[in-house]
Design a protein around this motif. Structure first.
Motif, PDB file in Angstrom:
ATOM      1  N   GLY A  17       0.870  -1.275   0.043  1.00 56.24           N
ATOM      2  CA  GLY A  17      -0.033   0.040  -0.131  1.00 56.24           C
ATOM      3  C   GLY A  17       0.856   1.292  -0.057  1.00 56.24           C
ATOM      4  O   GLY A  17       0.474   2.239   0.483  1.00 56.24           O
ATOM      5  N   ARG A  42       9.614  -0.969   1.870  1.00 57.26           N
ATOM      6  CA  ARG A  42      10.519   0.276   2.285  1.00 57.26           C
ATOM      7  C   ARG A  42       9.712   1.191   3.003  1.00 57.26           C
ATOM      8  O   ARG A  42       8.928   1.884   2.528  1.00 57.26           O
ATOM      9  CB  ARG A  42      10.645   0.740   0.563  1.00 57.26           C
ATOM     10  N   LEU A  66       7.001  -4.685   6.371  1.00 59.50           N
ATOM     11  CA  LEU A  66       7.385  -6.144   6.395  1.00 59.50           C
ATOM     12  C   LEU A  66       7.389  -6.662   4.947  1.00 59.50           C
ATOM     13  O   LEU A  66       6.683  -6.247   3.997  1.00 59.50           O
ATOM     14  CB  LEU A  66       6.421  -6.916   7.352  1.00 59.50           C
ATOM     15  N   ASP A  67       7.834  -7.913   5.003  1.00 59.16           N
ATOM     16  CA  ASP A  67       8.177  -8.513   3.262  1.00 59.16           C
ATOM     17  C   ASP A  67       7.038  -9.600   3.425  1.00 59.16           C
ATOM     18  O   ASP A  67       6.913 -10.624   4.332  1.00 59.16           O
ATOM     19  CB  ASP A  67       9.696  -9.314   3.484  1.00 59.16           C
ATOM     20  N   LEU A  68       6.035  -9.451   2.661  1.00 55.20           N
ATOM     21  CA  LEU A  68       4.709 -10.338   2.261  1.00 55.20           C
ATOM     22  C   LEU A  68       5.483 -11.893   1.779  1.00 55.20           C
ATOM     23  O   LEU A  68       4.543 -12.593   1.927  1.00 55.20           O
ATOM     24  CB  LEU A  68       3.850  -9.598   1.546  1.00 55.20           C
ATOM     25  N   ASN A  92      -2.909  -6.011  -2.649  1.00 61.18           N
ATOM     26  CA  ASN A  92      -2.337  -5.579  -3.737  1.00 61.18           C
ATOM     27  C   ASN A  92      -1.005  -6.015  -4.290  1.00 61.18           C
ATOM     28  O   ASN A  92      -0.624  -6.378  -5.473  1.00 61.18           O
ATOM     29  CB  ASN A  92      -2.234  -3.976  -3.900  1.00 61.18           C
ATOM     30  N   ALA A  93       0.157  -6.104  -3.451  1.00 56.76           N
ATOM     31  CA  ALA A  93       1.570  -6.552  -3.929  1.00 56.76           C
ATOM     32  C   ALA A  93       1.384  -7.805  -4.737  1.00 56.76           C
ATOM     33  O   ALA A  93       1.090  -8.993  -4.261  1.00 56.76           O
ATOM     34  CB  ALA A  93       2.215  -6.665  -2.331  1.00 56.76           C
ATOM     35  N   ALA A  95       3.371  -7.763  -8.180  1.00 57.56           N
ATOM     36  CA  ALA A  95       3.829  -7.604  -9.459  1.00 57.56           C
ATOM     37  C   ALA A  95       5.287  -8.579  -9.784  1.00 57.56           C
ATOM     38  O   ALA A  95       5.988  -8.908  -8.707  1.00 57.56           O
ATOM     39  CB  ALA A  95       4.212  -6.259 -10.097  1.00 57.56           C
ATOM     40  N   THR A 144      -5.172  -9.278  -9.137  1.00 58.33           N
ATOM     41  CA  THR A 144      -4.824 -10.370 -10.189  1.00 58.33           C
ATOM     42  C   THR A 144      -4.428  -9.720 -11.517  1.00 58.33           C
ATOM     43  O   THR A 144      -4.320  -8.470 -11.700  1.00 58.33           O
ATOM     44  CB  THR A 144      -5.564 -11.572 -10.366  1.00 58.33           C
ATOM     45  N   SER A 145      -4.121 -10.318 -12.430  1.00 64.69           N
ATOM     46  CA  SER A 145      -3.812  -9.825 -13.627  1.00 64.69           C
ATOM     47  C   SER A 145      -4.203 -10.685 -15.011  1.00 64.69           C
ATOM     48  O   SER A 145      -4.605 -11.903 -14.816  1.00 64.69           O
ATOM     49  CB  SER A 145      -2.039 -10.178 -13.651  1.00 64.69           C
ATOM     50  N   GLY A 189      -4.557  -4.962 -16.428  1.00 59.05           N
ATOM     51  CA  GLY A 189      -3.735  -5.236 -17.504  1.00 59.05           C
ATOM     52  C   GLY A 189      -2.560  -4.296 -17.174  1.00 59.05           C
ATOM     53  O   GLY A 189      -2.621  -3.673 -16.116  1.00 59.05           O
ATOM     54  N   ALA A 190      -1.742  -3.714 -18.310  1.00 59.11           N
ATOM     55  CA  ALA A 190      -0.677  -2.981 -18.030  1.00 59.11           C
ATOM     56  C   ALA A 190      -1.017  -1.498 -17.417  1.00 59.11           C
ATOM     57  O   ALA A 190      -1.963  -0.799 -17.718  1.00 59.11           O
ATOM     58  CB  ALA A 190       0.197  -2.543 -19.406  1.00 59.11           C
ATOM     59  N   THR A 191      -0.429  -1.103 -16.196  1.00 61.68           N
ATOM     60  CA  THR A 191      -0.993  -0.075 -15.443  1.00 61.68           C
ATOM     61  C   THR A 191       0.450   0.830 -14.962  1.00 61.68           C
ATOM     62  O   THR A 191       1.352   0.001 -14.849  1.00 61.68           O
ATOM     63  CB  THR A 191      -1.611  -0.724 -14.274  1.00 61.68           C
ATOM     64  N   LEU A 196       6.007  -1.362 -12.707  1.00 60.79           N
ATOM     65  CA  LEU A 196       5.985  -1.669 -14.239  1.00 60.79           C
ATOM     66  C   LEU A 196       7.144  -1.057 -14.948  1.00 60.79           C
ATOM     67  O   LEU A 196       7.979  -1.644 -15.594  1.00 60.79           O
ATOM     68  CB  LEU A 196       4.762  -1.279 -14.810  1.00 60.79           C
TER      69      LEU A 196
HETATM   70  N1  LIG Z   1       1.324  -2.718 -12.981  1.00 57.87           N
HETATM   71  C1  LIG Z   1       0.887  -3.550 -14.014  1.00 57.87           C
HETATM   72  O1  LIG Z   1       1.356  -3.159 -15.210  1.00 57.87           O
HETATM   73  C2  LIG Z   1       0.153  -4.529 -13.387  1.00 57.87           C
HETATM   74  C3  LIG Z   1      -0.634  -5.350 -14.696  1.00 57.87           C
HETATM   75  C4  LIG Z   1      -1.146  -6.423 -14.206  1.00 57.87           C
HETATM   76  C5  LIG Z   1      -1.261  -6.944 -12.861  1.00 57.87           C
HETATM   77  N2  LIG Z   1      -0.733  -6.150 -11.883  1.00 57.87           N
HETATM   78  C6  LIG Z   1      -1.148  -6.505 -10.465  1.00 57.87           C
HETATM   79  O2  LIG Z   1      -1.439  -5.230  -9.799  1.00 57.87           O
HETATM   80  C7  LIG Z   1      -0.705  -5.164  -8.436  1.00 57.87           C
HETATM   81  C8  LIG Z   1       0.037  -4.049  -8.189  1.00 57.87           C
HETATM   82  O3  LIG Z   1       1.184  -3.836  -9.032  1.00 57.87           O
HETATM   83  P1  LIG Z   1       2.153  -2.685  -9.236  1.00 57.87           P
HETATM   84  O4  LIG Z   1       2.531  -2.746 -10.338  1.00 57.87           O
HETATM   85  O5  LIG Z   1       1.803  -1.549  -8.319  1.00 57.87           O
HETATM   86  O6  LIG Z   1       3.421  -3.273  -8.212  1.00 57.87           O
HETATM   87  P2  LIG Z   1       3.601  -4.133  -6.979  1.00 57.87           P
HETATM   88  O7  LIG Z   1       5.198  -4.395  -6.754  1.00 57.87           O
HETATM   89  O8  LIG Z   1       2.812  -5.363  -7.119  1.00 57.87           O
HETATM   90  O9  LIG Z   1       3.073  -3.319  -5.932  1.00 57.87           O
HETATM   91  C9  LIG Z   1       3.785  -2.356  -5.289  1.00 57.87           C
HETATM   92  C10 LIG Z   1       3.107  -2.296  -3.806  1.00 57.87           C
HETATM   93  O10 LIG Z   1       3.576  -3.457  -3.231  1.00 57.87           O
HETATM   94  C11 LIG Z   1       4.706  -3.500  -2.327  1.00 57.87           C
HETATM   95  N3  LIG Z   1       5.365  -4.732  -2.234  1.00 57.87           N
HETATM   96  C12 LIG Z   1       5.926  -5.383  -3.170  1.00 57.87           C
HETATM   97  N4  LIG Z   1       6.343  -6.514  -2.889  1.00 57.87           N
HETATM   98  C13 LIG Z   1       6.170  -6.702  -1.517  1.00 57.87           C
HETATM   99  C14 LIG Z   1       6.670  -7.637  -0.314  1.00 57.87           C
HETATM  100  N5  LIG Z   1       7.239  -8.774  -0.814  1.00 57.87           N
HETATM  101  N6  LIG Z   1       6.292  -7.284   0.620  1.00 57.87           N
HETATM  102  C15 LIG Z   1       5.805  -6.127   1.225  1.00 57.87           C
HETATM  103  N7  LIG Z   1       5.130  -4.982   0.149  1.00 57.87           N
HETATM  104  C16 LIG Z   1       5.575  -5.450  -1.138  1.00 57.87           C
HETATM  105  C17 LIG Z   1       5.652  -2.280  -2.702  1.00 57.87           C
HETATM  106  O11 LIG Z   1       6.266  -1.509  -1.629  1.00 57.87           O
HETATM  107  P3  LIG Z   1       7.910  -2.146  -1.428  1.00 57.87           P
HETATM  108  O12 LIG Z   1       8.534  -2.487  -2.772  1.00 57.87           O
HETATM  109  O13 LIG Z   1       8.384  -1.264  -0.573  1.00 57.87           O
HETATM  110  O14 LIG Z   1       7.793  -3.375  -0.755  1.00 57.87           O
HETATM  111  C18 LIG Z   1       4.368  -1.164  -2.877  1.00 57.87           C
HETATM  112  O15 LIG Z   1       3.809  -0.781  -1.818  1.00 57.87           O
HETATM  113  C19 LIG Z   1      -0.037  -6.441  -8.559  1.00 57.87           C
HETATM  114  O16 LIG Z   1      -0.721  -7.573  -7.914  1.00 57.87           O
HETATM  115  C20 LIG Z   1       0.153  -7.083 -10.021  1.00 57.87           C
HETATM  116  O17 LIG Z   1       0.497  -8.352 -10.267  1.00 57.87           O
HETATM  117  C21 LIG Z   1      -0.126  -4.695 -12.300  1.00 57.87           C
END
Ligand SMILES: NC(=O)c1ccc[n+]([C@@H]2O[C@H](COP(=O)([O-])OP(=O)(O)OC[C@H]3O[C@@H](n4cnc5c(N)ncnc54)[C@H](OP(=O)(O)O)[C@@H]3O)[C@@H](O)[C@H]2O)c1
Length: 257
Positions: A17, A42, A66-68, A92-93, A95, A144-145, A189-191, A196
């Motif tokens: 978040g 972070r 924390l690390d999820l 949410n986490a 990607a 999800t994705s 999709g791509a966001t 990203l």
């Molecule tokens: N962006 C896209 O194009 C896209 C496309 C399809 C689906 N999605 C889905 O949308 C969701 C969000 O994606 P996103 O692009 O915003 O990137 P993301 O890396 O999934 O989310 C970013 C957030 O998650 C935290 N995070 C990531 N890994 C973590 C861990 N191991 N432990 C705790 N926190 C963690 C990050 O903070 P820290 O790094 O500081 O931990 C940040 O707050 C994901 O589920 C992804 O699969 C994204």
């Protein structure tokens, strides 16, 4: 008390978040009067997001670093929120951090992805969803994705985890639909997120705006089991329709221009 806090309870947990889609959910939920527990690794980025939210909205924000992907992550998170009534979980986490073929990655890398995207999602839904069902109100959003629709080159374990999330959310929706707990599997999709841009150069590919994504999802929490952002038929099926599986996998694996 706002409609949202009345419907769901006054606190929401956003796992992941601090930036991108998770930060957009934080702003969208705070605008609807929800207090927030924001989770990420972070601390500095987390604090920045919390400060941005509290400077704009009169809500409380607790940060949990924390690390999820850690074995005890969700038990630790449950402990860190034991004094709160958590009425909403946004997981949410998730990607992928790099685009690489299956054998180009270490086994630990795959394990960590599966832990963060499957085990911790399941555990969070169990630990936070159980009390929601018992209270007769709440909401669970699993992000999800489109990678969940079919297997694809460089997407094998990532896509598999996202298919897990998609189907888990749908199953929970079926079980909890008469309990007052809304469940939504949100397909993206791509966001346009920091994650990203760290992973790929999108070139001139159209990217969704994270705030539009969060707003649409929050407006459609009751329209589960599945919401496909950007689709002409957001509650519909896979965009591969009736394609045979091989054609769908090859389409998923085609280089994108
Ligand atoms: N962006 C896209 O194009 C896209 C496309 C399809 C689906 N999605 C889905 O949308 C969701 C969000 O994606 P996103 O692009 O915003 O990137 P993301 O890396 O999934 O989310 C970013 C957030 O998650 C935290 N995070 C990531 N890994 C973590 C861990 N191991 N432990 C705790 N926190 C963690 C990050 O903070 P820290 O790094 O500081 O931990 C940040 O707050 C994901 O589920 C992804 O699969 C994204």
């Amino acid at each position: 008390m706002t409609d949202f806090s009345r419907s769901y309870g006054s606190w929401a947990v956003i796992a992941g978040g601090s930036d991108g889609v998770g930060a957009a959910f934080a702003h969208g939920l705070a605008a609807r009067g929800m207090n927030l527990v924001l989770v990420a690794r972070r601390a500095a980025v987390l604090d920045e997001c919390a400060a941005a939210v509290t400077s704009e909205y009169p809500v409380q924000v607790r940060t949990v670093t924390l690390d999820l992907a850690g074995d005890t992550a969700i038990a630790d998170l449950e402990r860190a929120t034991a004094d709160l009534e958590i009425g909403m979980l946004v997981y949410n986490a998730g990607a992928d951090t790099r685009s690489a073929e299956f054998l180009e990655r270490t086994l630990d890398d795959h394990r960590s992805l599966v832990h963060r995207n499957c085990i911790s999602v399941l555990e969070a839904a169990y630990r936070f969803g159980g009390p929601m069902v018992a209270r007769g109100r709440g909401a669970v959003v699993l992000i999800t994705s489109g990678a969940a629709w079919a297997g694809g080159r460089t997407l094998s374990s990532y896509g598999a985890t996202k298919a897990f999330d998609l189907v888990l959310g749908e199953g929970l929706w079926a079980e909890w639909r008469d309990t007052g707990v809304h469940v939504l599997s949100l397909v993206l999709g791509a966001t346009d997120t920091p994650s990203l841009h760290r992973t790929m150069d999108p070139g001139d590919r159209a990217l969704a705006d994270p705030h539009d994504v969060a707003e649409q999802a929050l407006d459609h929490l009751a329209d589960g089991p599945t919401w496909i952002y950007g689709s002409e038929n957001p509650t519909g099926g896979s965009p591969f329709g009736s394609l045979d599986r091989r054609s769908a996998v090859l389409a998923m694996s085609a280089p994108r221009h």
